[in-house]
Design an enzyme around this catalytic site. Structure first.
Site, PDB file in Angstrom:
ATOM      1  N   HIS A  64      35.918  43.238  46.295  1.00  0.00           N
ATOM      2  CA  HIS A  64      36.775  42.429  45.401  1.00  0.00           C
ATOM      3  C   HIS A  64      37.833  41.772  46.284  1.00  0.00           C
ATOM      4  CE1 HIS A  64      38.610  41.100  41.799  1.00  0.00           C
ATOM      5  NE2 HIS A  64      39.051  42.219  41.272  1.00  0.00           N
TER       6      HIS A  64
ATOM      7  N   HIS B 222      28.947  35.412  44.922  1.00  0.00           N
ATOM      8  CA  HIS B 222      29.850  35.630  43.806  1.00  0.00           C
ATOM      9  C   HIS B 222      29.094  36.192  42.622  1.00  0.00           C
ATOM     10  CE1 HIS B 222      33.020  35.037  40.884  1.00  0.00           C
ATOM     11  NE2 HIS B 222      33.813  35.080  41.940  1.00  0.00           N
TER      12      HIS B 222
ATOM     13  N   ASP C   9      37.680  33.640  49.199  1.00  0.00           N
ATOM     14  CA  ASP C   9      38.237  34.519  50.225  1.00  0.00           C
ATOM     15  C   ASP C   9      37.904  34.068  51.638  1.00  0.00           C
ATOM     16  OD1 ASP C   9      39.624  36.421  48.719  1.00  0.00           O
ATOM     17  OD2 ASP C   9      37.729  37.299  48.077  1.00  0.00           O
TER      18      ASP C   9
HETATM   19  N1  COA Z   1      26.053  38.227  52.505  1.00  0.00           N
HETATM   20  C1  COA Z   1      24.728  38.443  52.598  1.00  0.00           C
HETATM   21  N2  COA Z   1      23.957  38.730  51.548  1.00  0.00           N
HETATM   22  C2  COA Z   1      24.534  38.815  50.350  1.00  0.00           C
HETATM   23  C3  COA Z   1      25.902  38.602  50.191  1.00  0.00           C
HETATM   24  C4  COA Z   1      26.661  38.299  51.304  1.00  0.00           C
HETATM   25  N3  COA Z   1      27.992  38.086  51.216  1.00  0.00           N
HETATM   26  N4  COA Z   1      26.228  38.729  48.884  1.00  0.00           N
HETATM   27  C5  COA Z   1      25.084  39.034  48.267  1.00  0.00           C
HETATM   28  N5  COA Z   1      24.065  39.087  49.135  1.00  0.00           N
HETATM   29  C6  COA Z   1      22.678  39.411  48.820  1.00  0.00           C
HETATM   30  C7  COA Z   1      22.586  40.930  48.561  1.00  0.00           C
HETATM   31  O1  COA Z   1      22.290  41.639  49.742  1.00  0.00           O
HETATM   32  C8  COA Z   1      21.505  40.999  47.540  1.00  0.00           C
HETATM   33  O2  COA Z   1      20.263  40.923  48.186  1.00  0.00           O
HETATM   34  P1  COA Z   1      18.998  41.825  47.674  1.00  0.00           P
HETATM   35  O3  COA Z   1      18.668  41.321  46.328  1.00  0.00           O
HETATM   36  O4  COA Z   1      17.976  41.540  48.701  1.00  0.00           O
HETATM   37  O5  COA Z   1      19.483  43.233  47.646  1.00  0.00           O
HETATM   38  C9  COA Z   1      21.678  39.731  46.714  1.00  0.00           C
HETATM   39  O6  COA Z   1      22.338  38.788  47.582  1.00  0.00           O
HETATM   40  C10 COA Z   1      22.505  39.957  45.478  1.00  0.00           C
HETATM   41  O7  COA Z   1      23.732  40.592  45.880  1.00  0.00           O
HETATM   42  P2  COA Z   1      24.573  41.580  44.968  1.00  0.00           P
HETATM   43  O8  COA Z   1      25.568  42.281  45.811  1.00  0.00           O
HETATM   44  O9  COA Z   1      23.673  42.421  44.147  1.00  0.00           O
HETATM   45  O10 COA Z   1      25.287  40.530  44.032  1.00  0.00           O
HETATM   46  P3  COA Z   1      26.442  40.855  43.031  1.00  0.00           P
HETATM   47  O11 COA Z   1      26.451  39.738  42.062  1.00  0.00           O
HETATM   48  O12 COA Z   1      26.327  42.229  42.507  1.00  0.00           O
HETATM   49  O13 COA Z   1      27.740  40.860  43.947  1.00  0.00           O
HETATM   50  C11 COA Z   1      29.440  40.084  45.339  1.00  0.00           C
HETATM   51  C12 COA Z   1      28.574  39.778  44.116  1.00  0.00           C
HETATM   52  C13 COA Z   1      30.562  39.064  45.399  1.00  0.00           C
HETATM   53  C14 COA Z   1      30.061  41.484  45.189  1.00  0.00           C
HETATM   54  C15 COA Z   1      28.556  40.015  46.596  1.00  0.00           C
HETATM   55  O14 COA Z   1      28.056  38.705  46.760  1.00  0.00           O
HETATM   56  C16 COA Z   1      29.310  40.463  47.840  1.00  0.00           C
HETATM   57  O15 COA Z   1      29.352  41.676  48.128  1.00  0.00           O
HETATM   58  N6  COA Z   1      29.909  39.486  48.594  1.00  0.00           N
HETATM   59  C17 COA Z   1      30.696  39.826  49.753  1.00  0.00           C
HETATM   60  C18 COA Z   1      32.067  40.331  49.318  1.00  0.00           C
HETATM   61  C19 COA Z   1      32.939  39.210  48.806  1.00  0.00           C
HETATM   62  O16 COA Z   1      33.026  38.160  49.404  1.00  0.00           O
HETATM   63  N7  COA Z   1      33.639  39.506  47.691  1.00  0.00           N
HETATM   64  C20 COA Z   1      34.624  38.573  47.127  1.00  0.00           C
HETATM   65  C21 COA Z   1      34.147  37.987  45.836  1.00  0.00           C
HETATM   66  S1  COA Z   1      35.252  36.724  45.274  1.00  0.00           S
END
Ligand code: COA
Length: 374
Positions: free
Chosen positions: A221, A260, A311
């Site tokens: 987050h 996201h 971010d």
């Molecule tokens: N880098 C690389 N791969 C990513 C990624 C990233 N930043 N974010 C998601 N993915 C991939 C995941 O590995 C997953 O792959 P899979 O299906 O092969 O397992 C897929 O994309 C879906 O990701 P998931 O984490 O399940 O999506 P979500 O909707 O639950 O999570 C976030 C959203 C934002 C938590 C996630 O994109 C993330 O962890 N981003 C990095 C942290 C971040 O920047 N957070 C700030 C948000 S404003």
């Protein structure tokens, strides 16, 4: 994404309540606060106007703005009891823990009491957040007891002047204020949902916001801006950045600052803060951080079709403002306090305790065995 993840895990896609505060990525609307597009607010509004819009329901008139701005300025000083607590927190503490303690302590010495005081309490929390974090930082890291009041019109100016002990430039203030606007409100994200859940039990505003700070602390987050910084500062050339990110992707590592939970094609806040990062990189003279960030954005687009969230460029923008990385997420707190407070008010105005159901997947029945026989 795996089948299991798609089955509504993380409450993804489920409507958990109504709000009139923001639209997050709605078709044809993008990100708006009470109907105002983020692009307009980030260009024309002061952060305090946006906070007022969210917490008081409409943009302030000119007179209301002056009065509100002066009120927040007058509320910046911290009482001795909070200064004493902050002085006891070691430099090794996580700054988000400092924010959490600061907000919680404020709730002890200046409790909200009746909900009719909610706006006063919210304004006081908003006005003191920057003072809390900078006072602790300067005392614990440099042994300096900074003054927690200042006459700067906006929180951006207040924060930067306390931190650096000198007058920030107009651009620096404007960039920081813009980042606070971008962070101010974002629907039922994890920390806001925490604040609303706490509010739904009719708890006090300090408990709601303290809980929200704890939720924002996590790297999935709010912590993503710091994690993005830790990544980009490793590279001194764009070539290095590209090959390292390709390797990380090969190893299935997440690149912080990308992806996201709601947006699927872009994060509308990204273009705004990216412009500021670029502008400050030019004034700074060393454009490396910006160029490295731009390269990683390009590589993520080409390789994963993923876009930077707010971010990612926030990291280089804050770094060009010479803000220590560990203070990035606390700045997110300062901006989002306005949105949390507005959500708490909204929840209270039409409340029902938040209590979802669960699907039990444990054993059917378990047989008791006495302790001495186990
Ligand atoms: N880098 C690389 N791969 C990513 C990624 C990233 N930043 N974010 C998601 N993915 C991939 C995941 O590995 C997953 O792959 P899979 O299906 O092969 O397992 C897929 O994309 C879906 O990701 P998931 O984490 O399940 O999506 P979500 O909707 O639950 O999570 C976030 C959203 C934002 C938590 C996630 O994109 C993330 O962890 N981003 C990095 C942290 C971040 O920047 N957070 C700030 C948000 S404003």
């Amino acid at each position: 994404m795996s089948e299991k993840k798609l089955e509504g895990a993380g409450l993804r896609g489920q409507v958990a309540g109504k709000t009139s505060l923001s639209t997050v990525g709605k078709a044809g609307k993008g990100l708006t606060y009470r109907g105002y597009p983020i692009e307009v607010l980030s260009e024309k509004a002061k952060f305090e106007e946006v906070a007022y819009l969210l917490m008081y329901g409409a943009l302030p008139t000119n007179d209301e703005y002056k009065e509100y701005s002066n009120k927040l300025i007058s509320m910046r000083s911290l009482p001795d009891s909070i200064l004493e607590v902050l002085e006891r927190i070691p430099a090794s503490a996580h700054p988000m823990d400092v924010m959490r303690t600061g907000c919680s302590m404020l709730g002890n010495v200046e409790p909200e009491g009746e909900f009719t005081n909610q706006q006063e309490s919210a304004d006081r929390i908003l006005a003191t957040m920057a003072s809390i974090i900078v006072y602790w930082y300067k005392y614990s890291h440099e042994g300096e007891k900074v003054k927690t009041s200042s006459d700067y019109e906006t929180i951006g100016g207040h924060f930067l002047s306390l931190l650096h002990g000198k007058e920030p430039s107009e651009d620096q203030i404007r960039c920081l204020d813009t980042s606070l606007i971008l962070y101010a409100e974002h629907g039922f994200n994890a920390s806001t949902f925490t604040a609303r859940t706490c509010a739904s039990t009719l708890s006090d505003i300090h408990s709601c916001i303290t809980g929200a700070i704890g939720t924002l602390r996590g790297p999935l987050h709010g912590g993503a801006n710091e994690a993005a910084m830790e990544l980009i500062e490793k590279f001194s050339t764009i070539e290095e950045a590209k090959s390292a990110v390709l390797k990380m992707l090969e190893n299935k590592e997440k690149i912080m600052g990308f992806g996201h939970a709601v947006y699927s094609t872009e994060d509308p806040r990204n273009a705004i803060i990216k412009k500021w990062a670029e502008k400050l990189s030019k004034t700074n003279g060393d454009e490396t951080l910006y160029l490295v960030s731009e390269q990683i954005e390009k590589t993520m687009d080409e390789e994963k079709n993923m876009f930077a969230n707010t971010d990612f460029f926030m990291a280089s923008a804050y770094s060009y403002l010479e803000i220590p990385t560990k203070l990035f997420t606390p700045l997110f707190v300062i901006g989002r306090t306005s949105g949390w407070a507005a959500n708490i008010f909204e929840q209270r105005a039409d409340n029902r305790i938040i209590r979802p159901s669960e699907e039990y997947i444990g054993p059917d029945s378990s047989e008791w065995v006495d302790l001495e026989d186990r």
